[in-house]
Design a protein around this motif. Structure first.
Motif, mmCIF file in Angstrom:
data_model
loop_
_atom_site.group_PDB
_atom_site.id
_atom_site.type_symbol
_atom_site.label_atom_id
_atom_site.label_comp_id
_atom_site.label_asym_id
_atom_site.label_seq_id
_atom_site.Cartn_x
_atom_site.Cartn_y
_atom_site.Cartn_z
ATOM 1 N N ASP B 267 0.829 -1.101 0.050
ATOM 2 C CA ASP B 267 0.082 -0.015 0.024
ATOM 3 C C ASP B 267 0.989 1.299 -0.050
ATOM 4 N N GLY B 268 0.551 2.358 -0.642
ATOM 5 C CA GLY B 268 1.149 3.391 -0.615
ATOM 6 C C GLY B 268 1.234 3.940 -2.171
ATOM 7 N N PRO B 269 2.142 5.164 -2.175
ATOM 8 C CA PRO B 269 2.236 5.759 -3.513
ATOM 9 C C PRO B 269 2.825 4.616 -4.596
ATOM 10 N N ALA B 270 2.330 4.744 -6.077
ATOM 11 C CA ALA B 270 2.935 3.994 -6.763
ATOM 12 C C ALA B 270 2.740 4.704 -8.160
ATOM 13 N N LYS B 271 3.067 4.030 -9.405
ATOM 14 C CA LYS B 271 3.188 4.754 -10.790
ATOM 15 C C LYS B 271 2.532 3.909 -11.542
ATOM 16 N N LEU B 272 1.386 4.393 -12.365
ATOM 17 C CA LEU B 272 0.756 3.555 -13.390
ATOM 18 C C LEU B 272 1.414 4.196 -14.753
ATOM 19 N N PHE B 273 1.834 3.092 -15.483
ATOM 20 C CA PHE B 273 2.594 3.248 -16.647
ATOM 21 C C PHE B 273 1.423 2.923 -17.627
ATOM 22 N N LEU B 274 1.245 3.782 -18.924
ATOM 23 C CA LEU B 274 0.012 3.513 -19.660
ATOM 24 C C LEU B 274 0.694 3.686 -21.063
ATOM 25 N N ARG B 275 0.422 2.848 -21.968
ATOM 26 C CA ARG B 275 0.710 3.141 -23.482
ATOM 27 C C ARG B 275 -0.388 3.580 -24.082
ATOM 28 N N PRO B 276 -0.613 4.159 -25.390
ATOM 29 C CA PRO B 276 -1.352 4.945 -25.676
ATOM 30 C C PRO B 276 -2.739 4.279 -25.808
ATOM 31 N N GLU B 277 -2.417 2.819 -26.187
ATOM 32 C CA GLU B 277 -3.720 2.182 -26.513
ATOM 33 C C GLU B 277 -4.468 1.707 -25.171
ATOM 34 N N ASP B 278 -3.787 1.706 -23.920
ATOM 35 C CA ASP B 278 -4.414 1.487 -22.762
ATOM 36 C C ASP B 278 -5.494 2.689 -22.222
ATOM 37 N N GLY B 310 -6.691 14.583 -14.166
ATOM 38 C CA GLY B 310 -6.390 14.441 -12.777
ATOM 39 C C GLY B 310 -6.384 16.075 -12.332
ATOM 40 N N LEU B 311 -6.356 15.691 -10.673
ATOM 41 C CA LEU B 311 -5.845 16.994 -9.920
ATOM 42 C C LEU B 311 -4.696 17.721 -10.309
ATOM 43 N N ALA B 312 -3.819 16.952 -10.196
ATOM 44 C CA ALA B 312 -2.464 17.188 -10.245
ATOM 45 C C ALA B 312 -2.126 17.606 -11.941
ATOM 46 N N ARG B 313 -2.955 17.747 -12.707
ATOM 47 C CA ARG B 313 -2.747 17.831 -14.103
ATOM 48 C C ARG B 313 -1.485 16.923 -14.824
ATOM 49 N N HIS B 314 -1.547 15.634 -14.562
ATOM 50 C CA HIS B 314 -0.505 14.611 -15.389
ATOM 51 C C HIS B 314 -0.762 14.638 -16.789
ATOM 52 N N ARG B 315 0.231 14.722 -17.515
ATOM 53 C CA ARG B 315 0.078 14.485 -18.794
ATOM 54 C C ARG B 315 0.181 13.004 -19.393
ATOM 55 N N ILE B 316 -1.036 12.432 -20.115
ATOM 56 C CA ILE B 316 -0.966 11.364 -20.692
ATOM 57 C C ILE B 316 -1.316 11.433 -22.063
ATOM 58 N N GLU B 317 -0.762 10.467 -23.163
ATOM 59 C CA GLU B 317 -1.192 10.522 -24.375
ATOM 60 C C GLU B 317 -2.015 9.126 -24.733
ATOM 61 N N PHE B 318 -2.745 9.564 -25.592
ATOM 62 C CA PHE B 318 -3.708 8.114 -26.054
ATOM 63 C C PHE B 318 -3.918 8.634 -27.459
ATOM 64 N N ASP B 319 -4.487 7.467 -28.021
ATOM 65 C CA ASP B 319 -4.643 7.524 -29.458
ATOM 66 C C ASP B 319 -6.415 7.596 -29.485
ATOM 67 N N ALA B 320 -6.869 8.543 -30.287
ATOM 68 C CA ALA B 320 -8.318 8.467 -30.660
ATOM 69 C C ALA B 320 -8.476 8.537 -32.189
ATOM 70 N N PRO B 321 -9.686 7.716 -32.651
ATOM 71 C CA PRO B 321 -9.776 7.684 -33.948
ATOM 72 C C PRO B 321 -9.783 9.255 -34.630
ATOM 73 N N ALA B 322 -9.332 9.063 -35.856
ATOM 74 C CA ALA B 322 -9.071 10.480 -36.617
ATOM 75 C C ALA B 322 -10.175 11.330 -36.985
ATOM 76 N N GLU B 323 -11.074 10.439 -37.047
ATOM 77 C CA GLU B 323 -12.421 11.201 -37.620
ATOM 78 C C GLU B 323 -12.949 11.800 -36.440
ATOM 79 N N ILE B 324 -12.834 11.600 -35.278
ATOM 80 C CA ILE B 324 -13.493 12.466 -34.254
ATOM 81 C C ILE B 324 -12.737 13.751 -34.174
#
Lengths: 293, 373
Positions: B267-278, B310-324
């Protein structure tokens, strides 16, 4: 001329101006360069030959075939014939060790190789007098063994080897450093032993640098004056090399003869340069290929 | 031939290039050593070849201690990044070098010629045997280097960044072609690369290295899908990191539960690693993590969105369909559908990936031009 051609010409003119100077500046710069070249290089050479023939061709040829000149020429060639191969081996070994291996004291060895360049030749000569002279530590022993080094041919050879030591090593080290050792590593991984790797891979890669080093080394070996003058003893017909012989003739007020012998020495230098130029022209293709790669 | 590296360490001037590395490469396996520059991958390769001597540890070829034999007798085919062809020899003599250097069972000159022709055919350079290396393109040179290494019928084939100096197109072709050659000849092969795409596409097994140690050694699928460490996660593929809190076996971001396996983390602070497709955009009005779009760029058929969430404004990257149509400063909600949670202490791979290899190439190019002083 079509419009297109005109515009191409105009572009070319503009390009020329973009990188070059005005015609006046250009002429001035060329004149300065030529004047410098003429005064520093060409005039001295011409003066040597002009002076040599100043008392006629007879005096010139008499001076050349004089027994003392012939013996000096023989000695000079003999010294070069020993010093150059010796430094060929030393130079390659030193360059090989410095560029292909890592060891303690490498920087020190590099500095040591430069020593003969840094020290005045006269001082170099004196070093050997101190080393082999009658009052030195080695002196009595040499005397006992009846080995004569100072004021004899061995001393001249040793002094010449010392003076010309850096030429080949200095020419090879940057070249071999630049080439790295991956070709040698490739050869070794393919199963080649040390000698095979050296003769088939390392040596061919540095042959032009080596040739240039040998030529420079040879030119200096034949022309060395200071160090040789100290150890030779100036015994005419025995320990006089060409440069020493020239000096003696000059001080004997035989200027024409001195210049005649000097012209002989200059000829040797010119032949050396000519050989280099011919070889370079002949193998220009493979030379260019190597540099390109 | 099986290659077994056991507890090998190597230091350069106090810096550990290899720190207690152990690795087994099975006979006929094609293994990639992947890592950023300075990770020790090339040192490991050169140690296996015998070009470097380990400070401690042993390299076994099958069950023989390789250090007992000289490099010449190890029978390794080594391919260098900058080819290291013998410049003054024709292609044919380059390839024949190893055969002619043999002390025992040196083949007759006619057989050497035959073998060279065979290899030239294998590397698809027939007809170029009379050329000098300088008359070949980079890709052709590297193929000559490979043929030269294969000529000695090596027990192990080692390639040091074999495609590093080639342009992208040639690199791709050669990659496929190397795989074919490996499948045909069946040599135990190790190659070094800093290009994760190359490693994942080409190798049976990828060994990810960092700071002189092996982070993970697994199949390309495992490396991509279940990276063992944050370093592997962030070195392979694109990734974003956001800090989360682990408690009761669940990860939470701003007290919102993220539906992910947490495993055995304390338990405690941890890091979440994300790929764009996640990360997926919420379009059905369901629950999600709110965020603000910072920038978008087009990548192939998708639109890559950079978002602060999030509240701390963390930057994440993800992919969205181009038509949107997504524009900057737009507010939207995303749902996290994958990713991995790692303990807080572990570091990912942060520095710019290409910087190191680019400078290396530059140095090399400068050295090339040096002779024209």
């Amino acid at each position: 001329m079509t419009e297109a051609e005109k515009s191409v010409m105009a572009t070319r003119r503009r390009q020329k101006q973009a990188v070059g100077e005005g015609p006046l500046t250009r002429a001035a710069l060329i004149a300065v360069a030529l004047a410098f070249l003429g005064i520093m290089l060409i005039a001295p050479l011409l003066v040597v030959f002009a002076e040599a023939f100043s008392r006629g061709a007879g005096v010139f040829f008499d001076a050349l075939v004089a027994p003392h000149t012939m013996s000096a020429l023989q000695l000079t060639l003999l010294v070069a014939a020993i010093a150059v191969p010796a430094n060929l081996v030393f130079g390659i070994a030193a360059a090989w060790a410095i560029t292909k291996f890592d060891f303690k004291g490498k920087a020190f060895l590099l500095t040591l190789i430069d020593l003969p360049f840094a020290v005045s030749p006269v001082v170099s000569g004196l070093i050997f007098v101190l080393l082999f002279g009658a009052n030195s530590a080695l002196g009595p022993w040499l005397d006992e063994m009846n080995i004569k080094i100072l004021f004899a041919v061995p001393g001249i050879v040793i002094a010449t080897i010392f003076i010309t030591f850096p030429f080949i090593a200095r020419e090879l080290i940057p070249l071999m450093e630049q080439q790295g050792s991956s070709e040698e590593e490739a050869a070794v991984s393919l199963g080649a032993g040390g000698w095979r790797t050296f003769f088939l891979v390392t040596l061919p890669n540095v042959k032009w640098g080596l040739l240039y080093g040998v030529l420079l080394c040879n030119a200096r070996a034949m022309g060395e004056f200071g160090a040789v003058s100290v150890v030779s003893g100036h015994i005419r017909g025995q320990t006089n090399t060409l440069p020493l012989h020239i000096e003696i003739l000059y001080h004997d007020n035989k200027a024409a003869a001195a210049f005649a012998v000097a012209s002989l020495l200059a000829m040797l230098a010119l032949v050396t340069l000519a050989v280099k130029t011919v070889l370079e022209a002949r193998f220009a293709g493979s030379l260019a290929a190597q540099r390109r790669h | 031939m099986q290659v077994r590296v056991t507890n090998v360490s190597k230091n350069y001037a106090g810096m550990a290039a290899l720190a207690d590395v152990s690795l087994t490469v099975g006979s006929g396996e094609l293994v990639a050593l992947l890592g950023p520059s300075g990770s020790g991958k090339t040192t490991l390769l050169r140690t296996i070849a015998g070009l470097e001597t380990p400070d401690s540890g042993v390299v076994y070829f099958n069950d023989r201690d390789a250090s007992e034999s000289r490099i010449q007798d190890r029978g390794v085919g080594f391919v260098f990044q900058h080819y290291a062809l013998f410049k003054h020899m024709r292609v044919m003599d380059n390839i024949a070098f190893g055969l002619r250097a043999r002390k025992k069972n040196r083949p007759k000159e006619a057989d050497v010629k035959l073998k060279v022709m065979e290899l030239l055919d294998l590397v698809q350079l027939s007809g170029l045997e009379k050329r000098f290396p300088s008359q070949l393109s980079g890709g052709q040179r590297q193929r000559v280097a490979l043929a030269r290494a294969l000529a000695i019928e090596p027990s192990v084939l080692l390639l040091d960044e074999p495609f590093g100096a080639l342009d992208a197109r040639v690199r791709k072709d050669l990659r496929r072609w190397l795989r074919e050659i490996h499948d045909r000849t069946g040599h135990t092969t190790l190659f070094v690369t800093h290009d994760q795409e190359e490693a994942l596409e080409l190798a049976d097994r990828v060994v990810v290295m960092n700071k002189g140690q092996i982070e993970q050694s697994a199949t390309p699928d495992e490396i991509y899908d279940t990276p063992a460490t944050p370093f592997v996660f962030s070195f392979i593929g694109e990734s974003s990191v956001i800090p989360v809190v682990v408690g009761n076996g669940r990860a939470t971001l701003d007290e919102r539960v993220i539906d992910l396996e947490v495993g055995v983390l304390a338990d405690g602070p941890a890091k979440l690693f994300l790929r764009p497709e996640d990360v997926a955009m919420v379009t059905d009005g369901g629950p999600g993590i709110p965020g603000l779009v910072v920038s978008t760029r087009r990548i192939g058929g998708m639109r890559r969105v950079t978002m602060e969430c999030g509240l701390a404004r963390h930057r994440i990257e993800f992919d969205a369909p181009a038509e949107i149509d997504i524009h900057n400063s737009q507010r939207l909600q995303v749902r996290i559908t994958g990713g991995r949670v790692y303990g807080d202490g572990e570091e990912g791979y942060a520095t710019e990936k290409l910087a190191s290899s680019d400078t290396a190439d530059f140095k090399w190019a400068r050295a090339e031009g040096w002779i024209d002083r």
